[in-house]
Design an enzyme around this catalytic site. Sequence first.
Site, PDB file in Angstrom:
ATOM      1  CD  GLU A   1      -3.626  -1.481   5.189  1.00 56.49           C
ATOM      2  OE1 GLU A   1      -3.938  -2.448   5.880  1.00 56.49           O
ATOM      3  OE2 GLU A   1      -3.090  -0.462   5.671  1.00 56.49           O
ATOM      4  CD  GLU A   2      -1.908   2.082   7.599  1.00 57.63           C
ATOM      5  OE1 GLU A   2      -2.679   1.558   8.397  1.00 57.63           O
ATOM      6  OE2 GLU A   2      -0.699   1.783   7.505  1.00 57.63           O
TER       7      GLU A   2
ATOM      8  CG  HIS B   1      -0.599   0.033   2.495  1.00 60.55           C
ATOM      9  ND1 HIS B   1      -0.284   1.194   3.135  1.00 60.55           N
ATOM     10  CD2 HIS B   1      -0.414  -0.955   3.401  1.00 60.55           C
ATOM     11  CE1 HIS B   1       0.069   0.923   4.392  1.00 60.55           C
ATOM     12  NE2 HIS B   1       0.012  -0.377   4.584  1.00 60.55           N
TER      13      HIS B   1
ATOM     14  CG  ASP C   1       0.794  -3.746   4.949  1.00 57.28           C
ATOM     15  OD1 ASP C   1       1.621  -2.912   5.360  1.00 57.28           O
ATOM     16  OD2 ASP C   1      -0.421  -3.694   5.220  1.00 57.28           O
TER      17      ASP C   1
HETATM   18 ZN   LIG Z   1      -0.517   0.320   8.902  1.00 54.55          ZN
HETATM   19 ZN   LIG Z   2       0.352  -1.472   6.317  1.00 56.79          ZN
END
Ligand SMILES: [Zn+2]
Ligand SMILES: [Zn+2]
Lengths: 464, 464
Positions: free
Chosen positions: B325-326, B279, B353
């Site tokens: 993504e977060e 990400h 990740d």
């Molecule tokens: Zn994160």
């Molecule tokens: Zn991450």
Amino acid sequence: MKALIGFSAFLLASASAFAQVPTIADKDLKIAAELRDEALKSSIGYKVVESLTTEVGPRMAGTPGDAAAVKWGVAKLEELGFDKVWTEPVTFPTWKRGTEKAEVIAPYPQPLVITALGFSVGTPKGGLTAEIIQFDTLEDLVKAPKGIAEGKIVFIKNRMKRARDGSGYGPAVSARGRGAVEAAKQGAEAILIRSIGTDSHRMAHTGMMRYEEGVKRIPAAALSAPDADLLENMTRRGKPITVKLDIDAQDGPDYTSHNVIGEIRGSEKPDEYVILGAHLDSWDLGTGALDDGAGIGITVAAAELIARLPERPKRSIRVIMFANEEQGLVGGKAYAEAHKDELKHIITAAESDFGAGKIWRLDSRVKQDAIPVVEKMVKVMEPLGITYGNNRAGGGPDLIPLRGYGISVFSLRQDGTDYFDYHHTPDDTFDKVDKESLDQNTAAYVVFAYLTAQMEGDFGFGLE
Amino acid sequence: MKALIGFSAFLLASASAFAQVPTIADKDLKIAAELRDEALKSSIGYKVVESLTTEVGPRMAGTPGDAAAVKWGVAKLEELGFDKVWTEPVTFPTWKRGTEKAEVIAPYPQPLVITALGFSVGTPKGGLTAEIIQFDTLEDLVKAPKGIAEGKIVFIKNRMKRARDGSGYGPAVSARGRGAVEAAKQGAEAILIRSIGTDSHRMAHTGMMRYEEGVKRIPAAALSAPDADLLENMTRRGKPITVKLDIDAQDGPDYTSHNVIGEIRGSEKPDEYVILGAHLDSWDLGTGALDDGAGIGITVAAAELIARLPERPKRSIRVIMFANEEQGLVGGKAYAEAHKDELKHIITAAESDFGAGKIWRLDSRVKQDAIPVVEKMVKVMEPLGITYGNNRAGGGPDLIPLRGYGISVFSLRQDGTDYFDYHHTPDDTFDKVDKESLDQNTAAYVVFAYLTAQMEGDFGFGLE
Ligand SMILES: [Zn+2]
Ligand SMILES: [Zn+2]
Ligand SMILES: [Zn+2]
Ligand SMILES: [Zn+2]
């Protein structure tokens, strides 16, 4: 021994009351060994640091935390059964940290983590924006062509080296102390230094800086190590880097704090005394656990262990919690000044101000014929992993004025490998104190304090 | 293998195009081994992370950093010679962190280091002052008598456990995700949690939290570990602890960012592809070096190494830099939605990740008769210290939607022992990336990507 040559004659002539070759009784060595072992099982020192960091926390000179610390110190010494507890006034100018922000404006906009250095002026309201000019070291800045930093923000990227004895600090810290003056002389608008520290965490290290009469006072701040890396990496790309600083630090009015002193009263020579010192103030960012809560804990605990003995030692033991060490050794100077008529009553002194790492070496500063006694003392410390160093002990920052009068001092040298990871940062908190190491320190201090309070004779006076 | 029982019948019936037992040619295994060794000497991945963290830095979804990252991603993939580079829109609600302050007001006044959790509301203007009520865990808060936290600030002191596989995160993180809802249900005005992290530095860990329809939205923040210790130590003294919170976080308008996609075009089956994901967004506090700059570096470098071969692999390789993504796996969901008509073209996928720690295990999610091919792949990875785990791979957060459609995924499991020391803190910076470990990751990814792009047959579709 080199330092001892040449002044013994002077010593013998000038300090008649202090001319006795010292000796230590075997029974005192035995008691010292017992105290040492008791200290290793004790948790007084650790509890004292927990109490100070929890109930007071940050205690920068002149802040409400400073006043709270003095109150705490008096209460703690009284609670622990010192025979006499008192305070002595210490007056100094103050400084206030305000908000402090920095960011790269172009070409790679992102925030930077900084902290203003102690007694830095602020930026103009709304901030100060200028191009960065990078130097490897303070020396490079000084040696650069005149006016090289005109209108710019100087950035000094020098890294402090890690070492057990903290020897990386001296060479690095000049950028903090003198950076603003030298940068201003080169025409700079402000200065940023890589933090004087050995960690790689995103916390900047504060500490004192100084201005010089006749040189423009420019704002001075430290970048955290990762932020200094970042500026270096940006600079390597060759484009001009523009940074905005916004700092509203300012000087405050004079303030009177106090040295807090607790005495275990001697049974035979109550007016001769041994000094155990540490400083009570801290910087504002952390809770001052290592700097210098640990020193407070160690020295208080050592004295308290001696106070538990069925009899008081022959000489008095004074624990001094010095006010405002951080901003100019003010408490240490005030003590020396206030007690200048009784300096010969001080048999010796040692300050603990280097965190809570284990002591690995004992340095002395005593007259030559006292060395055998020091060697006996070291013998008792040997099981703690301590060996003898040399007779050129510094004694600690707040003892510099006393040392200047030729008073004997000892340095119980701690392992400072990690000390500058936390020094003067928000990360100087209680969790960084290792109980076992702290107890080892107390054990060494109790041996030192007991034996020097008990021995016959003296360590000399008028030492160079 | 347990996960494979029961669905092979379904698989054979439903996925005729995906019913070929896969095989790997010996010459491809040889090339994969060469790519692996090449990767270990390469520094592309490391340079990519340096570039992203230096030139972009923080890139929280919806911020100018997000836009800069997308621009950077496109330029970087083009510069590195990907055959095709494009973006796909990803729209989401945004959140703005404002100033965030906390302090103990009484009985031991001192500042606390906190950070607001993602999507937390702010406090009322001027702050919120209330007494702390401490709970060991979220479960204890839930099970406590109804209304126990009425008018108070809940403090959950639970500590996350350190583990190589990051298994301490799951049990701990519920306090972050659901803490505000459960605290509000118990009448609380706000919630403070001990940071979900394994370090002991004075930096708080941010991350997402969620509210629930019909439950009061209260401010939620994390304390750094030393500050959580401090509150615990204060609480132990038995007196009521009053804390003031001042947080002005707020929701923002919707924003459209982009998944950035780079393709190495396949030579024989260009419309079948292998996905390498990471990400592109980060939290705002650090520069997102480990989370997830490292993943970006690893996957970009793996594809770039394959692009250097004299011939393109049979299938295409897509590197996807997922947006946001977060704050809810938004990029991953958008990709699955945008490509839902071509899901069967995805031969397999893996997302990096979890920082830059070395890969120690490969997990697969493939049909049963593909296991021998996975075993051959592991053989090539063995010199990297990688062994086979199981066939229940998760694949990575942004691949959850694809996995939900039954697409094969792999997990190249990294050593996350230190990952949660830095995760979601200001300390997630480039200096934390170990080049040798990052290269080892690239080596494993290049083996995975090359072999899956080259093999005959497939891994199945409709996997459970
Ligand atoms: Zn994160
Ligand atoms: Zn991450
Ligand atoms: Zn100090
Ligand atoms: Zn200091």
